[in-house]
Scaffold this motif. Structure first.
Motif, PDB file in Angstrom:
ATOM      1  N   UNK A  46       0.899  -0.988   0.095  1.00  0.00           N
ATOM      2  CA  UNK A  46      -0.075   0.024   0.015  1.00  0.00           C
ATOM      3  C   UNK A  46       0.758   1.288  -0.135  1.00  0.00           C
ATOM      4  N   UNK A  47       0.160   2.321  -0.476  1.00  0.00           N
ATOM      5  CA  UNK A  47       1.180   3.511  -0.784  1.00  0.00           C
ATOM      6  C   UNK A  47       1.438   4.396   0.608  1.00  0.00           C
ATOM      7  N   UNK A  48       0.781   4.041   1.654  1.00  0.00           N
ATOM      8  CA  UNK A  48       0.775   4.881   2.914  1.00  0.00           C
ATOM      9  C   UNK A  48       0.192   4.106   3.859  1.00  0.00           C
ATOM     10  N   UNK A  49       0.262   4.543   5.428  1.00  0.00           N
ATOM     11  CA  UNK A  49      -0.209   3.909   6.345  1.00  0.00           C
ATOM     12  C   UNK A  49      -1.674   3.713   6.517  1.00  0.00           C
ATOM     13  N   UNK A  50      -2.131   2.609   6.967  1.00  0.00           N
ATOM     14  CA  UNK A  50      -3.468   2.338   7.300  1.00  0.00           C
ATOM     15  C   UNK A  50      -3.561   2.540   8.827  1.00  0.00           C
ATOM     16  N   UNK A  51      -4.687   3.406   8.915  1.00  0.00           N
ATOM     17  CA  UNK A  51      -4.930   3.694  10.242  1.00  0.00           C
ATOM     18  C   UNK A  51      -6.616   3.834  10.963  1.00  0.00           C
ATOM     19  N   UNK A  52      -6.577   3.144  12.107  1.00  0.00           N
ATOM     20  CA  UNK A  52      -7.895   3.019  12.655  1.00  0.00           C
ATOM     21  C   UNK A  52      -7.945   3.939  13.832  1.00  0.00           C
ATOM     22  N   UNK A  53      -8.302   5.116  14.160  1.00  0.00           N
ATOM     23  CA  UNK A  53      -8.585   5.817  15.247  1.00  0.00           C
ATOM     24  C   UNK A  53      -9.136   5.070  16.500  1.00  0.00           C
ATOM     25  N   UNK A  54     -10.005   4.311  16.315  1.00  0.00           N
ATOM     26  CA  UNK A  54     -10.860   3.575  17.313  1.00  0.00           C
ATOM     27  C   UNK A  54     -12.012   4.493  17.809  1.00  0.00           C
ATOM     28  N   UNK A  55     -12.891   3.844  18.380  1.00  0.00           N
ATOM     29  CA  UNK A  55     -13.888   4.352  19.240  1.00  0.00           C
ATOM     30  C   UNK A  55     -13.492   5.824  20.186  1.00  0.00           C
ATOM     31  N   UNK A  56     -14.343   6.900  20.154  1.00  0.00           N
ATOM     32  CA  UNK A  56     -13.931   7.912  21.011  1.00  0.00           C
ATOM     33  C   UNK A  56     -14.235   7.769  22.446  1.00  0.00           C
ATOM     34  N   UNK A  57     -15.279   6.586  22.829  1.00  0.00           N
ATOM     35  CA  UNK A  57     -15.438   6.412  24.276  1.00  0.00           C
ATOM     36  C   UNK A  57     -15.807   4.656  24.162  1.00  0.00           C
ATOM     37  N   UNK A  58     -15.705   4.294  25.077  1.00  0.00           N
ATOM     38  CA  UNK A  58     -15.962   2.710  25.177  1.00  0.00           C
ATOM     39  C   UNK A  58     -17.652   2.253  24.993  1.00  0.00           C
ATOM     40  N   UNK A  59     -17.896   1.510  24.168  1.00  0.00           N
ATOM     41  CA  UNK A  59     -19.316   1.185  23.951  1.00  0.00           C
ATOM     42  C   UNK A  59     -19.440  -0.008  24.542  1.00  0.00           C
ATOM     43  N   UNK A  60     -20.820  -0.580  24.538  1.00  0.00           N
ATOM     44  CA  UNK A  60     -21.241  -1.687  25.220  1.00  0.00           C
ATOM     45  C   UNK A  60     -20.363  -3.262  24.741  1.00  0.00           C
ATOM     46  N   UNK A  61     -20.137  -3.199  23.372  1.00  0.00           N
ATOM     47  CA  UNK A  61     -19.252  -4.349  23.016  1.00  0.00           C
ATOM     48  C   UNK A  61     -17.988  -4.629  23.449  1.00  0.00           C
ATOM     49  N   UNK A  62     -17.441  -3.527  23.825  1.00  0.00           N
ATOM     50  CA  UNK A  62     -16.053  -3.706  24.448  1.00  0.00           C
ATOM     51  C   UNK A  62     -15.770  -4.148  25.802  1.00  0.00           C
ATOM     52  N   UNK A  63     -16.990  -4.009  26.731  1.00  0.00           N
ATOM     53  CA  UNK A  63     -16.780  -4.388  27.959  1.00  0.00           C
ATOM     54  C   UNK A  63     -16.343  -3.369  28.862  1.00  0.00           C
ATOM     55  N   UNK A  64     -15.911  -3.593  30.166  1.00  0.00           N
ATOM     56  CA  UNK A  64     -15.388  -2.619  31.057  1.00  0.00           C
ATOM     57  C   UNK A  64     -13.923  -2.770  30.984  1.00  0.00           C
ATOM     58  N   UNK A  65     -12.998  -1.984  30.938  1.00  0.00           N
ATOM     59  CA  UNK A  65     -11.952  -1.806  30.986  1.00  0.00           C
ATOM     60  C   UNK A  65     -11.012  -0.726  31.069  1.00  0.00           C
ATOM     61  N   UNK A  66      -9.936  -0.541  31.659  1.00  0.00           N
ATOM     62  CA  UNK A  66      -8.838   0.425  31.338  1.00  0.00           C
ATOM     63  C   UNK A  66      -8.149   0.582  30.120  1.00  0.00           C
ATOM     64  N   UNK A  67      -8.657   1.570  29.502  1.00  0.00           N
ATOM     65  CA  UNK A  67      -8.049   1.800  28.186  1.00  0.00           C
ATOM     66  C   UNK A  67      -8.081   3.162  27.769  1.00  0.00           C
ATOM     67  N   UNK A  68      -7.418   3.468  26.780  1.00  0.00           N
ATOM     68  CA  UNK A  68      -7.072   4.868  26.167  1.00  0.00           C
ATOM     69  C   UNK A  68      -7.993   5.104  24.848  1.00  0.00           C
ATOM     70  N   UNK A  71      -4.847  11.701  22.487  1.00  0.00           N
ATOM     71  CA  UNK A  71      -5.505  10.895  23.310  1.00  0.00           C
ATOM     72  C   UNK A  71      -6.599  11.927  23.989  1.00  0.00           C
ATOM     73  N   UNK A  72      -7.860  11.168  24.109  1.00  0.00           N
ATOM     74  CA  UNK A  72      -8.845  12.065  24.717  1.00  0.00           C
ATOM     75  C   UNK A  72      -8.908  11.813  26.227  1.00  0.00           C
ATOM     76  N   UNK A  73      -9.437  12.857  26.895  1.00  0.00           N
ATOM     77  CA  UNK A  73      -9.720  12.397  28.279  1.00  0.00           C
ATOM     78  C   UNK A  73     -11.150  11.962  28.604  1.00  0.00           C
ATOM     79  N   UNK A  74     -11.108  10.726  28.740  1.00  0.00           N
ATOM     80  CA  UNK A  74     -12.477  10.039  29.084  1.00  0.00           C
ATOM     81  C   UNK A  74     -12.533   9.729  30.365  1.00  0.00           C
ATOM     82  N   UNK A  75     -13.981   9.112  30.750  1.00  0.00           N
ATOM     83  CA  UNK A  75     -14.059   8.627  32.113  1.00  0.00           C
ATOM     84  C   UNK A  75     -13.471   7.127  32.192  1.00  0.00           C
TER      85      UNK A  75
END
Length: 384
Positions: free
Chosen positions: A199-221, A240-244
């Motif tokens: 590929x001609x450049x980087x492939x990037x996933x920013x991820x979701x901006x907040x935890x959703x129910x499909x991700x469970x409870x966890x300490x993450x960024x 990085x965002x400042x989330x709960x």
């Protein structure tokens, strides 16, 4: 030139029926927009799943409108594609089109390239795995157009790439157009940055901006990317965002008091009440012990959950120790029950999300479409 790449904002998502959790999503989104304004980005890309449901609440609609208005006020253009959460299976105009028609943002999910100064930007709305075959000629067409352009070329997709997540993947990296200098992805909720030699450049996933129910409870960024394209190479930086905070703590009946003491010390350092989950092992001889310890946490947490688990679960369960593997386990069980990888993919990746949101009409439509596809495939089978 710098742009922001934001995805999976899921505006309107309400966790635990909590207004605070709904507002957490809006706060994270506003942070991403305000940071983009402060850093004087040239434009913003929204890579799908803008809303959590195709018919979002009025509050979610206003939050997005106000954010896009702030961008316009600061002479920052924005471009968007649609994810599966934005698209209704029942024919209707997706809500984000309103912002396109009002000139607040520009829709680019139809595969027709647009130019921001000397930057070519092309995007496609979410395509289900069953539509992959029809996707190929469109990707080939846009690749040919990108090849002719001398400046930066950005492809915006809301798709899972198999090499990043084999269970959520609809495409392989080798299926992607080769001539883009940045691949702005959405759909996967963990942030990932990959560089493939073909590929001609980087492939990037920013991820979701907040935890959703499909991700469970966890300490993450959580966060988003800012991408510098002032040189020949696209250079993404994750912001990085400042989330709960959300905490999942393993403890036992014997050590729960000490562990709760340490947890309370940590919580006192936080600016917002966290969501906490206690996973407790040991014999339940005195249930009152657990209740008294959970009561200590109630006033200093937004939500506090506990579950009793076996020692085996604590040491080896896919669900307990490896929350990122939940999709794999669900996929395995579905395949075992249904006897088909294709049916398991449909059940887990398409039908289950619709049912979990209570979309009965769209769920029925999905089953009908899948059955029609099955009948079509059966007609094409040659019996030897």
């Amino acid at each position: 030139m710098i742009f922001s790449h934001i995805s999976d904002t899921h505006l309107g998502f309400v966790q635990y029926h909590s207004e605070e959790r709904e507002n957490d999503v809006y706060t994270a989104f506003d942070q991403a927009i305000d940071t983009s304004i402060k850093d004087h980005v040239d434009f913003v890309l929204l890579a799908g799943d803008i809303f959590h449901v195709p018919n979002p609440s009025g509050k979610a609609i206003l939050v997005l409108a106000n954010a896009l208005r702030r961008l316009k006020k600061n002479n920052i253009d924005s471009y968007f594609i649609l994810g599966e959460h934005d698209i209704s299976r029942i024919r209707s105009t997706p809500v984000p089109f309103v912002y396109h028609n009002l000139g607040f943002s520009k829709y680019i999910g139809d595969g027709n390239p647009i130019f921001h100064k000397d930057v070519l930007i092309a995007g496609f709305d979410k395509r289900r795995k069953a539509e992959s075959e029809s996707f190929e000629p469109e990707l080939a067409r846009i690749d040919a157009e990108a090849k002719k352009h001398q400046g930066h070329k950005i492809l915006v997709l809301h798709q899972g790439i198999t090499e990043v997540n084999k269970f959520a993947g609809e495409l392989n990296s080798s299926d992607l157009p080769k001539n883009f200098t940045y691949y702005a992805m959405g759909h996967l909720h963990e942030h990932e940055l990959r560089q493939f030699s073909h590929l001609g450049g980087p492939l990037a996933y920013p991820g979701s901006i907040e935890l959703t129910s499909s991700e469970g409870i966890k300490e993450t960024e959580k966060g988003f990317y800012q991408v510098d394209i002032s040189t020949k190479e696209a250079s993404p930086t994750w912001i990085k965002l400042d989330i709960r905070t959300q905490l999942s703590i393993k403890t036992s009946i014997d050590s729960i008091s000490n562990d709760v003491n340490m947890l309370m010390e940590k919580i006192r350092t936080l600016t917002r009440k966290p969501v906490v989950e206690l996973k407790i092992t040991g014999k339940m001889t005195e249930p009152g012990i657990i209740q008294s310890q959970v009561a200590r946490l109630t006033e200093i947490t937004l939500r506090c959950f506990w579950k009793h688990i076996s020692q085996e679960q604590a040491s080896g369960s896919v669900f307990i120790d490896k929350p990122l593997k939940i999709e794999e386990e669900m996929q395995r069980i579905a395949k075992e029950i249904l006897g088909s990888t294709e049916m398991a993919n449909f059940a887990i990746n398409e039908l289950l999300p619709l049912l979990s949101k209570g979309n009965a009409d769209e769920s029925s439509q999905a089953v009908i479409e899948n059955f029609e596809k099955f009948k079509k495939g059966a007609r094409n089978v040659t019996i030897s």
